[in-house]
Scaffold this active site. Structure first.
Site, PDB file in Angstrom:
ATOM      1  N   HIS A 101      -2.342 -12.044  23.432  1.00 17.59           N
ATOM      2  CA  HIS A 101      -0.888 -12.334  23.431  1.00 17.59           C
ATOM      3  C   HIS A 101      -0.274 -11.067  23.985  1.00 17.59           C
ATOM      4  O   HIS A 101      -0.363  -9.906  23.422  1.00 17.59           O
ATOM      5  CB  HIS A 101      -0.527 -12.620  22.114  1.00 17.59           C
ATOM      6  CG  HIS A 101       0.643 -13.461  22.235  1.00 17.59           C
ATOM      7  ND1 HIS A 101       0.952 -14.615  22.912  1.00 17.59           N
ATOM      8  CD2 HIS A 101       1.808 -13.151  21.572  1.00 17.59           C
ATOM      9  CE1 HIS A 101       2.020 -14.981  22.844  1.00 17.59           C
ATOM     10  NE2 HIS A 101       2.776 -14.290  21.876  1.00 17.59           N
ATOM     11  N   HIS A 102       0.657 -11.107  24.888  1.00 16.60           N
ATOM     12  CA  HIS A 102       1.590  -9.792  25.326  1.00 16.60           C
ATOM     13  C   HIS A 102       0.528  -8.882  26.278  1.00 16.60           C
ATOM     14  O   HIS A 102       0.991  -7.760  26.331  1.00 16.60           O
ATOM     15  CB  HIS A 102       2.233  -9.219  24.231  1.00 16.60           C
ATOM     16  CG  HIS A 102       3.162 -10.047  23.488  1.00 16.60           C
ATOM     17  ND1 HIS A 102       4.076 -10.741  24.359  1.00 16.60           N
ATOM     18  CD2 HIS A 102       3.415 -10.065  22.226  1.00 16.60           C
ATOM     19  CE1 HIS A 102       4.946 -11.203  23.139  1.00 16.60           C
ATOM     20  NE2 HIS A 102       4.364 -10.892  22.068  1.00 16.60           N
ATOM     21  N   ASP A 132       8.531  -5.758  13.667  1.00 22.92           N
ATOM     22  CA  ASP A 132       8.483  -7.199  13.874  1.00 22.92           C
ATOM     23  C   ASP A 132       8.667  -7.919  12.437  1.00 22.92           C
ATOM     24  O   ASP A 132       7.875  -8.805  12.269  1.00 22.92           O
ATOM     25  CB  ASP A 132       7.236  -7.688  14.519  1.00 22.92           C
ATOM     26  CG  ASP A 132       7.160  -6.897  15.716  1.00 22.92           C
ATOM     27  OD1 ASP A 132       6.993  -5.672  16.012  1.00 22.92           O
ATOM     28  OD2 ASP A 132       7.288  -7.559  16.807  1.00 22.92           O
ATOM     29  N   TYR A 159      14.687 -11.887  13.912  1.00 23.82           N
ATOM     30  CA  TYR A 159      14.428 -13.187  14.381  1.00 23.82           C
ATOM     31  C   TYR A 159      15.406 -14.230  14.418  1.00 23.82           C
ATOM     32  O   TYR A 159      15.130 -15.605  14.321  1.00 23.82           O
ATOM     33  CB  TYR A 159      12.839 -13.728  13.940  1.00 23.82           C
ATOM     34  CG  TYR A 159      11.833 -12.654  14.453  1.00 23.82           C
ATOM     35  CD1 TYR A 159      11.679 -11.458  13.937  1.00 23.82           C
ATOM     36  CD2 TYR A 159      11.084 -13.246  15.480  1.00 23.82           C
ATOM     37  CE1 TYR A 159      10.653 -10.817  14.658  1.00 23.82           C
ATOM     38  CE2 TYR A 159      10.044 -12.492  15.898  1.00 23.82           C
ATOM     39  CZ  TYR A 159       9.704 -11.100  15.365  1.00 23.82           C
ATOM     40  OH  TYR A 159       8.666 -10.184  15.898  1.00 23.82           O
ATOM     41  N   HIS A 214       5.861  -5.478  18.415  1.00 28.90           N
ATOM     42  CA  HIS A 214       5.516  -6.654  19.579  1.00 28.90           C
ATOM     43  C   HIS A 214       4.398  -7.637  19.313  1.00 28.90           C
ATOM     44  O   HIS A 214       4.501  -8.790  19.266  1.00 28.90           O
ATOM     45  CB  HIS A 214       5.823  -6.056  21.045  1.00 28.90           C
ATOM     46  CG  HIS A 214       6.107  -6.993  21.942  1.00 28.90           C
ATOM     47  ND1 HIS A 214       7.259  -8.039  21.846  1.00 28.90           N
ATOM     48  CD2 HIS A 214       5.518  -7.160  23.273  1.00 28.90           C
ATOM     49  CE1 HIS A 214       7.082  -8.583  22.717  1.00 28.90           C
ATOM     50  NE2 HIS A 214       6.340  -8.353  23.664  1.00 28.90           N
ATOM     51  N   VAL A 215       3.374  -6.881  19.201  1.00 28.84           N
ATOM     52  CA  VAL A 215       1.952  -7.736  19.077  1.00 28.84           C
ATOM     53  C   VAL A 215       1.655  -7.721  17.623  1.00 28.84           C
ATOM     54  O   VAL A 215       1.889  -6.736  17.015  1.00 28.84           O
ATOM     55  CB  VAL A 215       0.825  -6.999  19.672  1.00 28.84           C
ATOM     56  CG1 VAL A 215      -0.437  -7.656  19.318  1.00 28.84           C
ATOM     57  CG2 VAL A 215       1.144  -6.847  21.390  1.00 28.84           C
ATOM     58  N   HIS A 216       1.717  -9.169  17.035  1.00 26.11           N
ATOM     59  CA  HIS A 216       1.732  -9.376  15.715  1.00 26.11           C
ATOM     60  C   HIS A 216       0.457  -9.134  15.138  1.00 26.11           C
ATOM     61  O   HIS A 216      -0.180 -10.052  14.470  1.00 26.11           O
ATOM     62  CB  HIS A 216       2.320 -10.667  15.210  1.00 26.11           C
ATOM     63  CG  HIS A 216       3.705 -10.855  15.786  1.00 26.11           C
ATOM     64  ND1 HIS A 216       4.297 -11.882  16.114  1.00 26.11           N
ATOM     65  CD2 HIS A 216       4.697  -9.832  16.110  1.00 26.11           C
ATOM     66  CE1 HIS A 216       5.457 -11.920  16.339  1.00 26.11           C
ATOM     67  NE2 HIS A 216       5.982 -10.412  16.770  1.00 26.11           N
ATOM     68  N   HIS A 235       9.114  -0.649  21.696  1.00 22.23           N
ATOM     69  CA  HIS A 235       8.664  -2.082  20.824  1.00 22.23           C
ATOM     70  C   HIS A 235       7.315  -2.405  21.350  1.00 22.23           C
ATOM     71  O   HIS A 235       6.545  -2.877  20.749  1.00 22.23           O
ATOM     72  CB  HIS A 235       9.820  -3.025  21.048  1.00 22.23           C
ATOM     73  CG  HIS A 235       9.493  -4.327  20.629  1.00 22.23           C
ATOM     74  ND1 HIS A 235       9.087  -4.526  19.171  1.00 22.23           N
ATOM     75  CD2 HIS A 235       9.401  -5.493  21.083  1.00 22.23           C
ATOM     76  CE1 HIS A 235       8.821  -5.743  18.761  1.00 22.23           C
ATOM     77  NE2 HIS A 235       8.933  -6.509  20.151  1.00 22.23           N
ATOM     78  N   ASP A 293      12.235  -5.878  16.921  1.00 19.37           N
ATOM     79  CA  ASP A 293      12.193  -7.054  16.337  1.00 19.37           C
ATOM     80  C   ASP A 293      12.596  -7.295  14.918  1.00 19.37           C
ATOM     81  O   ASP A 293      11.665  -7.166  13.962  1.00 19.37           O
ATOM     82  CB  ASP A 293      10.809  -7.840  16.544  1.00 19.37           C
ATOM     83  CG  ASP A 293      10.582  -8.176  17.874  1.00 19.37           C
ATOM     84  OD1 ASP A 293      11.496  -8.068  18.920  1.00 19.37           O
ATOM     85  OD2 ASP A 293       9.878  -8.920  18.375  1.00 19.37           O
ATOM     86  N   ASN A 346      12.321  -7.172  21.812  1.00 14.63           N
ATOM     87  CA  ASN A 346      13.001  -8.314  22.609  1.00 14.63           C
ATOM     88  C   ASN A 346      13.639  -9.474  21.887  1.00 14.63           C
ATOM     89  O   ASN A 346      14.540 -10.150  22.458  1.00 14.63           O
ATOM     90  CB  ASN A 346      11.595  -9.140  23.258  1.00 14.63           C
ATOM     91  CG  ASN A 346      10.571  -9.503  22.298  1.00 14.63           C
ATOM     92  OD1 ASN A 346      10.161  -8.572  21.620  1.00 14.63           O
ATOM     93  ND2 ASN A 346      10.315 -10.873  22.317  1.00 14.63           N
ATOM     94  N   HIS A 347      13.297  -9.545  20.454  1.00 13.06           N
ATOM     95  CA  HIS A 347      14.278 -10.335  19.749  1.00 13.06           C
ATOM     96  C   HIS A 347      15.731  -9.575  19.516  1.00 13.06           C
ATOM     97  O   HIS A 347      16.438 -10.549  18.741  1.00 13.06           O
ATOM     98  CB  HIS A 347      13.543 -10.940  18.346  1.00 13.06           C
ATOM     99  CG  HIS A 347      12.601 -11.623  18.601  1.00 13.06           C
ATOM    100  ND1 HIS A 347      12.513 -13.044  18.607  1.00 13.06           N
ATOM    101  CD2 HIS A 347      10.961 -11.264  18.815  1.00 13.06           C
ATOM    102  CE1 HIS A 347      11.248 -13.629  18.889  1.00 13.06           C
ATOM    103  NE2 HIS A 347      10.632 -12.731  18.992  1.00 13.06           N
TER     104      HIS A 347
HETATM  105 FE   LIG Z   1       8.448  -8.452  20.200  1.00 14.57          FE
END
Ligand SMILES: [Fe+2]
Ligand SMILES: *[C@@H]1O[C@H](CO)[C@@H](O)[C@H](O)[C@H]1NC(C)=O
Ligand SMILES: *[C@@H]1O[C@H](CO)[C@@H](O)[C@H](O)[C@H]1NC(C)=O
Ligand SMILES: *[C@@H]1O[C@H](CO)[C@@H](O)[C@H](O)[C@H]1NC(C)=O
Ligand SMILES: *[C@@H]1O[C@H](CO)[C@@H](O)[C@H](O)[C@H]1NC(C)=O
Ligand SMILES: *[C@@H]1O[C@H](CO)[C@@H](O)[C@H](O)[C@H]1NC(C)=O
Length: 469
Positions: free
Chosen positions: A328-329, A168, A200, A356-358, A319, A197, A234-235
């Site tokens: 989140h997520h 990410d 972006y 994915h999870v930042h 991911h 990711d 996903n990005h």
């Molecule tokens: Fe993601």
């Protein structure tokens, strides 16, 4: 801190499991109390030093390499020429020789709404020698650029090798810090495992693809010199039917070539490579993975192929994490967990890395595969054959960190912290590897979390042979 079960009627049956569970979680998980500033990370402006175009007419830019075959004797070199196709060849030679060879590649181009890409070159160099430094040259005429890479040692059980981990990443000031910390870490990563990711660019109006180009120039300083092993996030989907963009992963698939056919995969979104003592399986959270789908079939055939005598370390990249205790997520990876966790345990995967999870999180060795909808066993338990799950989606993109965590920290979660950083998975031999997580707020050498890994496959062989004696 006992394990909770929802079906009280089976209480007497549960005693054994509770005992097992508590044994495994003898220390409570840790939630770091580090306090960071709340500001969102800002993308570096277009005129930043890291986005500068190389000088000269049609100069090759955005150079990056990845593995080009299944064994590690091949490299895919990719780059972009902005004005015209230019040369499609890569000139390369071993550091200790003056005999230069040429490999020829292909050039592709794509449009995205009103954006037109440059000429995107991909050239596979095959049959290189193992464990050798090579120089390579891109471009033609007066505008050529030289880079170099090291091929890995031949796959084998006791070959030490060091992987970096970033997820990410994006293109903010924090992204730049993460990459700098990875580069300046005294433990040098030899290959980067990237867990999805990338740029972006899709955060910009109309998914402004010029932000894919800036990202390509930003990562060149590392990715042109060591392979980045790609996972789609996903990005990368870039699916926007409203503007006529209906082909998922269009920019990603044009810009990053993957040696997927070498592992009998039918898609660049899932594939495998061997590298030194590791076997790396990359899967796609955003492609069909249910029973009977191409990806599911491929994984089912792939896992039994791994020869742990040749490559003891079995690493899976994806991911979306299957275990994450951030809000989140939350549970986005649950359906994939249901499909693939039994195989990960059966085939003794050593570690699963996700993004994915930042934030950062590391699990205990646990599994949740005994649950069958009606038995109420829906809490993960200690499982010696299970992988460790590591979320490392903390590369530093413009969406910022996720700080909200589910409370209390679940027993399966060993360590969690919302800070930017990168990881190093340092394989020492067939039985031992050392993992360290490095936060950007610390010095380059500092590990905020670390763990010795004992190889799952060889550990169980040792245990079995001891039991037989
Ligand atoms: Fe993601
Ligand atoms: C694409 O369209 C957007 C919105 O109309 C505009 O701002 C942008 O300048 C256009 N880009 C190109 C390359 O034409
Ligand atoms: C290289 O640069 C020189 C001097 O600027 C010029 O005369 C020559 O035509 C250039 N060669 C090519 C192949 O572009
Ligand atoms: C990015 O990091 C590099 C290396 O630390 C530094 O030279 C460069 O100035 C940084 N650029 C920005 C825009 O922060
Ligand atoms: C597994 O790898 C070892 C070491 O390279 C090799 O000797 C052995 O034949 C391989 N096993 C199979 C089933 O291919
Ligand atoms: C493997 O590496 C670990 C950690 O460095 C070391 O303790 C162990 O002795 C090594 N095993 C062998 C067989 O060399």
């Amino acid at each position: 801190m006992g394990i909770q079960f929802s079906v009280g009627g089976y209480a007497y049956l549960h005693v054994g499991f509770i005992f097992l569970g508590v044994l495994g979680f003898c220390e409570a998980g840790l939630t770091s109390s580090y306090v960071r500033n709340n500001g969102l990370s800002q993308d570096m402006p277009l005129d930043s030093d890291v986005f500068k175009e190389p000088p000269g007419y049609n100069a090759p830019q955005q150079g990056h390499i990845t593995q080009g075959d299944h064994e590690g004797k091949g490299v895919i070199v990719s780059w972009i020429t902005p004005d015209e196709p230019g040369s499609n060849s890569v000139l390369y030679w071993p550091a200790n020789s003056r005999i230069k060879k040429t490999a020829h590649g292909v050039v592709v181009k794509y449009t995205y709404y009103n954006y037109t890409s440059g000429y995107i070159h991909h050239c596979t160099i095959k049959n290189l020698d193992y464990d050798t430094k090579y120089y390579y040259e891109l471009g033609a005429g007066n505008v050529t650029r030289q880079f170099w890479f090291l091929t890995p040692p031949q796959p084998g059980p006791d070959v030490p090798y060091t992987f970096g981990l970033i997820g990410d990443l994006g293109q903010t000031y924090d992204s730049n810090r993460t990459l700098t910390h990875y580069e300046l870490n005294p433990v040098k990563g030899q290959t980067l495992l990237f867990v999805g990711d990338l740029s972006y660019a899709d955060s910009y109006p109309l998914h402004d693809n010029t932000r894919w180009d800036t990202w390509g120039r930003f990562i060149e300083r590392s990715a042109a010199y060591q392979p980045w092993i790609w996972t789609a996030g996903n990005h990368e989907i870039d699916f926007v039917p409203e503007i006529g963009e209906t082909k998922p992963f269009k920019p990603y698939k044009h810009r990053f070539f993957i040696p997927y056919k070498a592992s009998q995969s039918t898609s660049p979104l899932w594939y495998s490579i061997k590298r030194a003592s590791a076997y790396i399986i990359v899967i796609s959270s955003y492609s069909a993975y249910g029973k009977y789908t191409p990806q599911n079939k491929w994984i089912e055939n792939e896992l039994p192929k791994v020869n742990r005598t040749e490559t003891p370390w079995l690493i899976v990249l994806m991911h979306c994490p299957m275990y994450s205790s951030y809000v989140h997520h939350y549970m986005e990876g649950e359906t994939m967990r249901v499909m693939y966790e039994p195989w990960f345990v059966q085939y003794k995967v050593d570690v699963v890395f996700a993004g994915h999870v930042h934030a950062y999180e590391r699990s205990e060795r646990i599994s949740n595969i005994r649950y069958n909808v009606v038995n109420g066993f829906c809490t993960p338990i200690t499982d010696d054959s299970a992988p460790v799950y590591i979320t490392i989606g903390d590369g530093g993109n413009q969406e910022g960190l996720v700080k909200e965590m589910t409370q209390p920290q679940p027993e399966y979660s060993a360590y969690r912290e919302a800070s930017y950083g990168h990881g190093i998975f340092d394989i020492k031999n067939s039985t031992h590897a050392y993992f360290g997580w490095h936060r950007n707020q610390d010095g380059f050498a500092v590990e905020a979390d670390s763990l010795w890994f004992v190889n799952r496959y060889w550990k169980s062989i040792e245990e079995t042979s001891v039991a037989v004696k």
